[in-house]
Write an enzyme that holds these catalytic residues in place. Structure first.
Site, PDB file in Angstrom:
ATOM      1  N   GLU A 132      65.304  43.693  74.046  1.00 54.31           N
ATOM      2  CA  GLU A 132      66.685  43.319  73.714  1.00 54.31           C
ATOM      3  C   GLU A 132      67.461  44.552  73.245  1.00 54.31           C
ATOM      4  O   GLU A 132      67.097  45.175  72.242  1.00 54.31           O
ATOM      5  CB  GLU A 132      66.708  42.235  72.638  1.00 54.31           C
ATOM      6  CG  GLU A 132      68.095  41.702  72.377  1.00 54.31           C
ATOM      7  CD  GLU A 132      68.108  40.529  71.417  1.00 54.31           C
ATOM      8  OE1 GLU A 132      69.171  40.255  70.852  1.00 54.31           O
ATOM      9  OE2 GLU A 132      67.058  39.892  71.240  1.00 54.31           O
ATOM     10  N   LYS A 134      65.168  34.134  63.037  1.00 55.15           N
ATOM     11  CA  LYS A 134      64.922  34.787  64.325  1.00 55.15           C
ATOM     12  C   LYS A 134      65.429  36.220  64.282  1.00 55.15           C
ATOM     13  O   LYS A 134      64.790  37.140  64.808  1.00 55.15           O
ATOM     14  CB  LYS A 134      65.606  33.993  65.437  1.00 55.15           C
ATOM     15  CG  LYS A 134      65.246  34.461  66.856  1.00 55.15           C
ATOM     16  CD  LYS A 134      66.218  35.486  67.393  1.00 55.15           C
ATOM     17  CE  LYS A 134      65.899  35.874  68.827  1.00 55.15           C
ATOM     18  NZ  LYS A 134      66.804  36.939  69.338  1.00 55.15           N
ATOM     19  N   ASP A 192      49.194  41.213  66.456  1.00 56.83           N
ATOM     20  CA  ASP A 192      49.314  39.885  67.053  1.00 56.83           C
ATOM     21  C   ASP A 192      50.673  39.285  66.702  1.00 56.83           C
ATOM     22  O   ASP A 192      50.865  38.733  65.614  1.00 56.83           O
ATOM     23  CB  ASP A 192      48.177  38.991  66.530  1.00 56.83           C
ATOM     24  CG  ASP A 192      48.134  37.629  67.213  1.00 56.83           C
ATOM     25  OD1 ASP A 192      49.136  37.236  67.835  1.00 56.83           O
ATOM     26  OD2 ASP A 192      47.094  36.960  67.111  1.00 56.83           O
ATOM     27  N   HIS A 204      76.806  43.348  70.109  1.00 61.37           N
ATOM     28  CA  HIS A 204      75.731  42.910  70.993  1.00 61.37           C
ATOM     29  C   HIS A 204      76.098  43.179  72.458  1.00 61.37           C
ATOM     30  O   HIS A 204      75.307  43.735  73.222  1.00 61.37           O
ATOM     31  CB  HIS A 204      75.470  41.422  70.768  1.00 61.37           C
ATOM     32  CG  HIS A 204      74.330  40.874  71.561  1.00 61.37           C
ATOM     33  ND1 HIS A 204      73.022  41.166  71.284  1.00 61.37           N
ATOM     34  CD2 HIS A 204      74.305  40.047  72.630  1.00 61.37           C
ATOM     35  CE1 HIS A 204      72.231  40.537  72.136  1.00 61.37           C
ATOM     36  NE2 HIS A 204      72.986  39.857  72.968  1.00 61.37           N
TER      37      HIS A 204
END
Length: 425
Positions: A78, A257, A273, A370
């Site tokens: 991203e 998030k 992980d 963004h």
């Protein structure tokens, strides 16, 4: 005019990091000429292998966490993640406004027993020392690697004739999943024998509450000001949106998030992980019975104070951290942190990402920054070369509402112009 770090080419960034002592010449060569993983590594890591994928690794340089300079590697697809974290750390005086409040590294496993006798819990309590000795025998090098079995406790099960043993282990520098499961599978049969019951399962829990890290930020409100809003106004709005995430799960999951954008990118870069890291964080966010934001922010006098609290089950040895050459190089770039230092770095990255996202939301909106970075991704999608990405992205930004069709049109015009000038030369 000196270029900023983000304006440099990858080769120029590598050269600068060599000059600053964060990379050796050999390490810079690794990042510039990475080779595909050999088949032996691929088949050792996964099954039914047909190939491999690659992700960009970006860095946030010049960060200072707990007094130690760090260059932080982030593996993510991203475009806005690295830029946002970089912006967050700038508002945090490159990390100097951060304090490590709490840090622990342990994990717990469960042994579930069914059909146990009425006196099973009492019998287990009388055999805990023997069960612990069986656990150590299953992993005889645990203590020599800085680990230990902290405790074994007896708890209620999911039915009247069931109970569970909770085994808590500090696994040294490893994440500890394999260590834990080895110990559990050795202890489980002995526990069943003591209780006269049957083992239903013996496996670690990924809830992560034994590896909780807490980091606090305290930054001047002046660091938050924009041309249109004072630092105090921005700070108060950040506090308000963070409070919303404590009360509304719809907002909280997006709040978290954004935190995990950074934490997971660091975990992935260092071969950890990411599924365990994400599972633990989201479980912790719901541990009160209501899903909440993992960070809080409030204004105190002329300061914005933020606190992030979350489990970060990572390791610096074992598993993919040892097998993947890129993970080893990423840990070297970080300065070979201990596991507790890595947890603190990850939490700091999460808080910086969170601050940047909230700052954007309450000022210009999330899309402005963004989308500016997404224009480069759009340029790549329509086939722009490395030299064409920046000028094409600039034209797409100026267009206001770009599309793939417009990007293709602008790229054709750019190439026609380059061809015309080439002929003239």
């Amino acid at each position: 005019m000196t270029k900023k770090f983000w304006q440099l080419t990858p080769a120029e960034r590598q050269a600068l990091l060599v000059d600053q002592g964060f990379l050796s010449v050999d390490q810079a060569q690794f990042w510039s000429a990475q080779q595909p993983l050999p088949e032996t590594v691929l088949t050792g890591l996964s099954e039914n292998v047909i190939g491999q994928i690659s992700l960009p690794v970006g860095v946030v340089p010049g960060v200072v966490i707990a007094g130690t300079p760090r260059t932080i590697p982030l593996a993510t697809e991203e475009p806005s993640v690295v830029a946002a974290i970089n912006h967050g750390f700038k508002m945090l005086d490159q990390g100097r406004d951060l304090t490590i409040i709490a840090n622990a590294h342990a994990l717990t496993g469960q042994i579930a027993l069914q059909n146990v006798s009425a006196y099973a819990a009492q019998e287990l309590q009388g055999n805990l020392s023997r069960l612990m000795a069986i656990g150590y025998a299953a992993h005889p090098t645990l203590k020599s690697h800085g680990g230990r079995i902290e405790r074994i406790t007896v708890g209620a099960g999911a039915g009247d004739d069931s109970l569970q043993l909770l085994v808590t282990v500090t696994p040294g520098e490893a994440m500890g999943a394999n260590i834990m499961n080895d110990i559990l599978e050795a202890v489980a049969p002995a526990a069943a024998e003591v209780t006269g019951g049957a083992v239903l399962f013996a496996v670690l829990t990924n809830d992560g509450r034994d590896s909780v890290t807490q980091v606090q930020a305290a930054l001047p409100l002046a660091n938050l000001q924009t041309p249109r809003q004072s630092g105090r106004t921005v700070g108060q709005r950040i506090a308000a949106i963070a409070d919303w995430a404590q009360q509304d799960s719809r907002r909280a999951v997006t709040h978290n998030k954004g935190i995990m954008n950074g934490v997971a990118a660091l975990a992935l870069a260092t071969g950890n992980d990411t599924r365990a890291v994400n599972a633990a964080a989201h479980a912790y966010a719901a541990s009160s019975g209501t899903y909440r934001g993992l960070s809080t922010w409030h204004v105190q006098d002329d300061t914005l104070v933020g606190t992030i609290t979350l489990p970060i089950p990572v390791g610096t040895v074992g598993g993919a951290t040892k097998v993947l050459p890129s993970a080893q190089q990423a840990l070297t770039l970080l300065g070979r942190p201990t596991v507790l230092q890595l947890q603190a770095i990850a939490a700091s990255v999460g808080l910086a990402a969170n601050l940047a996202a909230l700052h954007a939301l309450v000022t210009d909106g999330i899309q402005r920054g963004h989308m500016r970075l997404q224009y480069g991704s759009l340029a790549v999608r329509v086939g722009a070369t490395a030299a064409e990405i920046a000028p094409l992205a600039a034209q797409l930004a100026a267009a206001g509402r770009p599309s793939e069709a417009l990007a293709q049109q602008l790229l054709a015009q750019l190439r026609a112009k380059e061809k015309y000038h080439g002929h003239r030369d």
